[in-house]
Design a protein around this motif. Structure first.
Motif, PDB file in Angstrom:
ATOM      1  N   ALA A  10      19.482  -8.801   1.994  1.00 55.74           N
ATOM      2  CA  ALA A  10      20.520  -9.530   2.725  1.00 55.74           C
ATOM      3  C   ALA A  10      20.184 -11.009   2.831  1.00 55.74           C
ATOM      4  CB  ALA A  10      20.696  -8.920   4.115  1.00 55.74           C
ATOM      5  N   CYS A  11      18.889 -11.329   3.010  1.00 56.90           N
ATOM      6  CA  CYS A  11      18.484 -12.733   3.076  1.00 56.90           C
ATOM      7  C   CYS A  11      18.736 -13.428   1.742  1.00 56.90           C
ATOM      8  CB  CYS A  11      17.005 -12.827   3.467  1.00 56.90           C
ATOM      9  SG  CYS A  11      16.407 -14.513   3.686  1.00 56.90           S
ATOM     10  N   LEU A  12      18.471 -12.726   0.640  1.00 56.37           N
ATOM     11  CA  LEU A  12      18.731 -13.291  -0.676  1.00 56.37           C
ATOM     12  C   LEU A  12      20.222 -13.503  -0.906  1.00 56.37           C
ATOM     13  CD1 LEU A  12      16.182 -11.095  -2.648  1.00 56.37           C
ATOM     14  CD2 LEU A  12      16.011 -13.558  -2.294  1.00 56.37           C
ATOM     15  N   VAL A  13      21.034 -12.539  -0.466  1.00 57.89           N
ATOM     16  CA  VAL A  13      22.487 -12.693  -0.584  1.00 57.89           C
ATOM     17  C   VAL A  13      22.969 -13.868   0.267  1.00 57.89           C
ATOM     18  CG1 VAL A  13      24.707 -11.579  -0.105  1.00 57.89           C
ATOM     19  CG2 VAL A  13      22.856 -10.276  -1.174  1.00 57.89           C
ATOM     20  N   LEU A  14      22.327 -14.057   1.445  1.00 57.53           N
ATOM     21  CA  LEU A  14      22.662 -15.221   2.276  1.00 57.53           C
ATOM     22  C   LEU A  14      22.381 -16.517   1.527  1.00 57.53           C
ATOM     23  CD1 LEU A  14      23.388 -16.595   4.980  1.00 57.53           C
ATOM     24  CD2 LEU A  14      20.992 -16.288   5.669  1.00 57.53           C
ATOM     25  N   GLY A  15      21.246 -16.563   0.814  1.00 54.13           N
ATOM     26  CA  GLY A  15      20.946 -17.749   0.016  1.00 54.13           C
ATOM     27  C   GLY A  15      21.989 -17.982  -1.063  1.00 54.13           C
ATOM     28  N   GLY A  16      22.438 -16.887  -1.712  1.00 49.32           N
ATOM     29  CA  GLY A  16      23.493 -17.029  -2.713  1.00 49.32           C
ATOM     30  C   GLY A  16      24.798 -17.512  -2.112  1.00 49.32           C
ATOM     31  N   ALA A  17      25.110 -17.034  -0.912  1.00 50.00           N
ATOM     32  CA  ALA A  17      26.343 -17.469  -0.242  1.00 50.00           C
ATOM     33  C   ALA A  17      26.277 -18.958   0.104  1.00 50.00           C
ATOM     34  CB  ALA A  17      26.573 -16.643   1.017  1.00 50.00           C
ATOM     35  N   THR A  98      10.833 -28.470   4.223  1.00 47.40           N
ATOM     36  CA  THR A  98      12.088 -27.775   4.462  1.00 47.40           C
ATOM     37  C   THR A  98      12.990 -27.829   3.237  1.00 47.40           C
ATOM     38  OG1 THR A  98      11.970 -28.310   6.826  1.00 47.40           O
ATOM     39  CG2 THR A  98      14.121 -27.675   5.967  1.00 47.40           C
ATOM     40  N   ALA A  99      13.045 -28.984   2.566  1.00 53.45           N
ATOM     41  CA  ALA A  99      13.869 -29.104   1.363  1.00 53.45           C
ATOM     42  C   ALA A  99      13.365 -28.191   0.254  1.00 53.45           C
ATOM     43  CB  ALA A  99      13.878 -30.557   0.885  1.00 53.45           C
ATOM     44  N   ALA A 100      12.043 -28.070   0.127  1.00 54.53           N
ATOM     45  CA  ALA A 100      11.492 -27.165  -0.891  1.00 54.53           C
ATOM     46  C   ALA A 100      11.870 -25.722  -0.602  1.00 54.53           C
ATOM     47  CB  ALA A 100       9.971 -27.323  -0.947  1.00 54.53           C
ATOM     48  N   TRP A 101      11.762 -25.330   0.661  1.00 53.44           N
ATOM     49  CA  TRP A 101      12.151 -23.954   1.012  1.00 53.44           C
ATOM     50  C   TRP A 101      13.646 -23.732   0.814  1.00 53.44           C
ATOM     51  CZ3 TRP A 101      10.620 -19.175   1.950  1.00 53.44           C
ATOM     52  CH2 TRP A 101      11.538 -18.309   2.545  1.00 53.44           C
ATOM     53  N   PHE A 102      14.459 -24.685   1.250  1.00 58.85           N
ATOM     54  CA  PHE A 102      15.912 -24.550   1.138  1.00 58.85           C
ATOM     55  C   PHE A 102      16.314 -24.394  -0.330  1.00 58.85           C
ATOM     56  CE2 PHE A 102      20.289 -26.484   1.574  1.00 58.85           C
ATOM     57  CZ  PHE A 102      20.807 -25.441   2.321  1.00 58.85           C
ATOM     58  N   THR A 103      15.702 -25.190  -1.201  1.00 59.67           N
ATOM     59  CA  THR A 103      16.002 -25.093  -2.634  1.00 59.67           C
ATOM     60  C   THR A 103      15.551 -23.751  -3.201  1.00 59.67           C
ATOM     61  OG1 THR A 103      15.686 -27.486  -2.804  1.00 59.67           O
ATOM     62  CG2 THR A 103      15.703 -26.232  -4.856  1.00 59.67           C
ATOM     63  N   LEU A 104      14.354 -23.311  -2.798  1.00 58.79           N
ATOM     64  CA  LEU A 104      13.845 -22.028  -3.280  1.00 58.79           C
ATOM     65  C   LEU A 104      14.720 -20.876  -2.799  1.00 58.79           C
ATOM     66  CD1 LEU A 104      11.478 -20.572  -4.727  1.00 58.79           C
ATOM     67  CD2 LEU A 104      10.371 -20.398  -2.489  1.00 58.79           C
ATOM     68  N   HIS A 105      15.107 -20.906  -1.544  1.00 57.74           N
ATOM     69  CA  HIS A 105      15.931 -19.829  -0.989  1.00 57.74           C
ATOM     70  C   HIS A 105      17.277 -19.742  -1.698  1.00 57.74           C
ATOM     71  CE1 HIS A 105      18.129 -18.033   2.743  1.00 57.74           C
ATOM     72  NE2 HIS A 105      17.916 -17.123   1.812  1.00 57.74           N
ATOM     73  N   LEU A 106      17.929 -20.880  -1.840  1.00 58.44           N
ATOM     74  CA  LEU A 106      19.254 -20.864  -2.477  1.00 58.44           C
ATOM     75  C   LEU A 106      19.148 -20.566  -3.967  1.00 58.44           C
ATOM     76  CD1 LEU A 106      20.011 -22.088   0.283  1.00 58.44           C
ATOM     77  CD2 LEU A 106      21.583 -23.590  -0.923  1.00 58.44           C
ATOM     78  N   GLY A 107      18.114 -21.090  -4.633  1.00 51.75           N
ATOM     79  CA  GLY A 107      17.971 -20.836  -6.060  1.00 51.75           C
ATOM     80  C   GLY A 107      17.690 -19.374  -6.351  1.00 51.75           C
ATOM     81  N   VAL A 108      16.666 -18.824  -5.718  1.00 48.34           N
ATOM     82  CA  VAL A 108      16.325 -17.417  -5.932  1.00 48.34           C
ATOM     83  C   VAL A 108      17.445 -16.517  -5.414  1.00 48.34           C
ATOM     84  CG1 VAL A 108      14.681 -15.593  -5.359  1.00 48.34           C
ATOM     85  CG2 VAL A 108      13.866 -17.900  -5.870  1.00 48.34           C
ATOM     86  N   GLY A 109      17.987 -16.867  -4.263  1.00 52.79           N
ATOM     87  CA  GLY A 109      19.089 -16.077  -3.723  1.00 52.79           C
ATOM     88  C   GLY A 109      20.309 -16.095  -4.621  1.00 52.79           C
ATOM     89  N   GLY A 110      20.578 -17.252  -5.244  1.00 55.20           N
ATOM     90  CA  GLY A 110      21.716 -17.323  -6.165  1.00 55.20           C
ATOM     91  C   GLY A 110      21.534 -16.429  -7.379  1.00 55.20           C
ATOM     92  N   VAL A 111      20.312 -16.388  -7.932  1.00 55.57           N
ATOM     93  CA  VAL A 111      20.046 -15.530  -9.092  1.00 55.57           C
ATOM     94  C   VAL A 111      20.202 -14.061  -8.709  1.00 55.57           C
ATOM     95  CG1 VAL A 111      18.260 -14.782 -10.703  1.00 55.57           C
ATOM     96  CG2 VAL A 111      18.562 -17.217 -10.204  1.00 55.57           C
ATOM     97  N   VAL A 112      19.587 -13.657  -7.596  1.00 57.89           N
ATOM     98  CA  VAL A 112      19.660 -12.256  -7.186  1.00 57.89           C
ATOM     99  C   VAL A 112      21.090 -11.877  -6.809  1.00 57.89           C
ATOM    100  CG1 VAL A 112      18.870 -10.569  -5.477  1.00 57.89           C
ATOM    101  CG2 VAL A 112      17.259 -12.224  -6.452  1.00 57.89           C
ATOM    102  N   SER A 113      21.815 -12.764  -6.141  1.00 54.01           N
ATOM    103  CA  SER A 113      23.203 -12.458  -5.766  1.00 54.01           C
ATOM    104  C   SER A 113      24.075 -12.325  -7.010  1.00 54.01           C
ATOM    105  CB  SER A 113      23.748 -13.568  -4.859  1.00 54.01           C
ATOM    106  OG  SER A 113      23.001 -13.650  -3.670  1.00 54.01           O
TER     107      SER A 113
END
Length: 404
Positions: A10-17, A98-113
């Motif tokens: 769900a956290c990964l899907v949140l990153g994709g969203a 924070t920017a590094a984490w935000f980019t990692l979360h959205l990038g990885v989350g986007g791939v998984v989503s």
């Protein structure tokens, strides 16, 4: 990991969203640049995805996303991230992390989503192929029955690979969350300094409460004993002793109420102890020395020089030292007490002594002497305190100006 997999997914899907608005803007800009219609409903272009990651990083530098990401990491990833202390402003070190984490979360989350949106429907479709058939897959006609079983197995294999991908991505984010979202070294240092200030303020309050209440109890004991002895033959002296008891007890209650109010203020989260709350209430100084001596009820022979030039902080600490010294003289000795306070060669010289030793009392001075030593050490002065051949003596020298 199995227990955390649904929440981490769900956290990964949140990153994709969270990535979707960036992707839609990127697709629109790509369509304008290349002069072709933009499909904003399914923006799966790899080039746009890669191009948007720097934009995500830049927005992570300025948008207040740390609290949101921290809650997601703690609640969904199950990561043990230490909550950073509150600060008035954001440091660039914290912004970069924070920017590094935000980019990692959205990038990885986007791939998984994206893989989830593609593989799950594909697998569901292949599960019914053996019963329906009559479709084309990768340019091949697929009929019902055994010819479609291979596609079903391929769909299940992709679904298993998706589960492994989501589990691995979730574990990666969970391991990196404490590093990128936890307190920075500067924040840890600031928190340690804040704890040190709070502890120092608590120690100050404890010393003042000990000095005030200890002095009041000593005066009350002395005056009550004196009043009991002269109550029948000298009512006037007894009334004077009772008035001194009342004054000392009231002053001790005021100090106790002040300390409890400060501690309650801190417990309610309304501010640090070293703020305005910690300074509430009047602070006794050497100007109040006369009232201290009068309330003690003891026979005190004073030799007080001109103390008008003593700095306020030194004056407050000197008052507490004299208060504790007078308490010890009353408690451990008897007879007249000599009190001397004068400025000599840039130092405040204090002395409290008496010549008679009270029988059956401890000669260590208890925690009061330790408190006096701590006050003197903070002012970089010198203290001598303890029993003498005939009684009790406290001598202190406090520099009026810091040598640092």
């Amino acid at each position: 990991m199995r227990r955390n997999l649904p929440r981490r997914w769900a956290c990964l899907v949140l990153g994709g969203a969270l990535l979707m608005p960036y992707m839609m803007v990127g697709v629109l800009l790509s369509g304008l640049v290349h002069g072709r219609p933009a499909d904003v409903l399914l923006p799966l272009e790899v080039g746009v995805f890669v191009a948007m990651l720097p934009v995500v990083a830049v927005t992570g530098l300025f948008l207040p996303v740390r609290a949101l990401e921290l809650n997601a990491a703690q609640g969904l990833l199950g990561a043990r991230v230490e909550t950073p202390p509150r600060q008035a402003g954001r440091s660039w070190q914290e912004r970069r992390r924070t920017a590094a984490w935000f980019t990692l979360h959205l990038g990885v989350g986007g791939v998984v989503s994206g893989c989830t949106l593609a593989i799950v429907p594909f697998t569901m479709f292949t599960l019914v192929l053996p019963f329906t058939g009559g479709t084309r897959m990768l340019g091949m006609d697929v009929g019902p029955g055994w010819p479609a079983v291979g596609w079903t197995l391929a769909g299940l294999a992709l679904l298993a690979a998706l589960v492994v991908l989501a589990a691995g991505a979730g574990e990666l984010l969970a391991r990196l969350a404490p590093v990128l979202l936890g307190p920075t070294p500067a924040e840890r240092l600031a928190a340690a300094e804040e704890r040190a200030r709070t502890l120092a303020e608590r120690n100050r309050l404890a010393r003042e409460l000990h000095d005030s209440v200890g002095h009041a109890l000593s005066v009350v004991t002395l005056q009550a004993a004196a009043a009991g002895k002269v109550l029948d033959r000298d009512p006037g002296t007894a009334r004077t002793a009772l008035a001194a008891i009342e004054h000392s007890a009231r002053a001790a209650l005021e100090d106790l109420d002040h300390v409890l109010g400060v501690l309650r203020h801190e417990a309610l989260g309304e501010g640090a102890l070293d703020g305005e709350a910690g300074r509430r209430g009047p602070q006794a100084t050497l100007a109040d020395l006369g009232a201290l001596v009068d309330a003690s009820g003891a026979e005190v022979r004073q030799d007080v020089g001109d103390l008008s030039g003593v700095p306020a902080m030194v004056s407050r600490e000197a008052y507490r030292i004299l208060q504790e010294a007078l308490t010890n003289a009353i408690r451990h000795g008897h007879g007249p007490v000599r009190l001397t306070a004068a400025v000599e060669d840039g130092e405040l010289c204090l002395e409290v002594a008496n010549d008679g030793r009270r029988a059956g009392t401890s000669l260590t001075g208890g925690r009061g002497v330790a408190g006096m030593r701590e006050r003197v050490r903070l002012l970089r002065g010198d203290l001598q305190a303890g029993p003498t051949e005939g009684g009790w003596q406290v001598t202190a020298r406090l520099p009026l100006r810091s040598s640092a």
